[in-house]
Design a protein around this motif. Structure first.
Motif: not given
Length: 214
Positions: A95-96, A90-91, A32-34
């Motif tokens: 997602l994990q 939060s994301r 993931w690259k936020p």
């Protein structure tokens, strides 16, 4: 909470994305690259997808995709938006899945600002992530490496170690000695980076990575 590994660097253009691909492949982790800036030059998530060989890793979409190739806080300001760190935290939780490792790639180095008062270092700490620092030899790189290591230590961030990229230089051994953080491995310069190259480098990094994460 499942394990999070944050890929940061001693500066821009030191090889974080290729390193992230190799680490993700070695661990069969998710990626993931936020925050993506410089979108006109391409998204790192798309690059990672093209470089992974395993059929387990999931590449999650960015929360912010910004066109300007600049610091996130400047790119966001240009587009009249504000990056909210709370949304990233939060994301990450959403997602994990339990038991899945997540490789998170930062934008630039440790003290790159995400907004006017929040830095990448703050994000690593709040995510509870373990850091891998990517370094490359150039004039001034020892200073940048040791400043990065010192800041990580002061913030109490768990550092797994260094991944060096590009051509070998003996100052790698000095950085390891002076920082007190181990060398996970090195990723050599390649004329063409593809799935085969990433898979090969992942195999070379795998033993040290798993040992440090045990």
């Amino acid at each position: 909470m499942s394990e999070r590994i944050f890929i940061t660097g001693i500066g821009t253009g030191v090889g974080k994305t290729v390193t992230a691909a190799c680490i993700t492949e070695a661990l069969k982790a998710d990626y993931w690259k936020p925050v993506q800036t410089g979108l006109l030059e391409g998204a790192d998530t798309d690059t990672i997808k093209e470089l992974l060989s395993n059929d387990v890793s999931v590449c999650h979409p960015e929360l912010w995709k910004l066109e300007l190739p600049a610091s996130p806080h400047l790119a966001a300001r240009e587009e009249q938006v504000k990056i909210e760190p709370g949304a990233i935290i939060s994301r990450a939780a959403d997602l994990q899945p339990v038991g899945r490792r997540l490789v998170i790639e930062g934008a630039g180095g440790l003290m790159v600002p995400l907004n006017d008062d929040y830095f990448t270092a703050d994000l690593i700490r709040e995510l509870g992530a373990k850091a891998i620092v990517v370094a490359q030899n150039y004039l001034g790189s020892i200073n940048h490496a040791l400043l990065t290591a010192g800041m990580l230590r002061r913030l109490g961030i768990h550092v797994l170690g260094w991944v060096f990229t590009g051509d070998y230089h003996s100052n790698e051994d000095d950085v390891v000695k002076w920082s007190g953080y181990p060398k996970i491995g090195r990723i050599p310069r390649a004329q063409h980076v593809d799935k085969s190259f990433v898979q090969q480098q992942a195999q070379l990094l795998s033993a040290n990575l798993h040992s440090l994460l045990a």
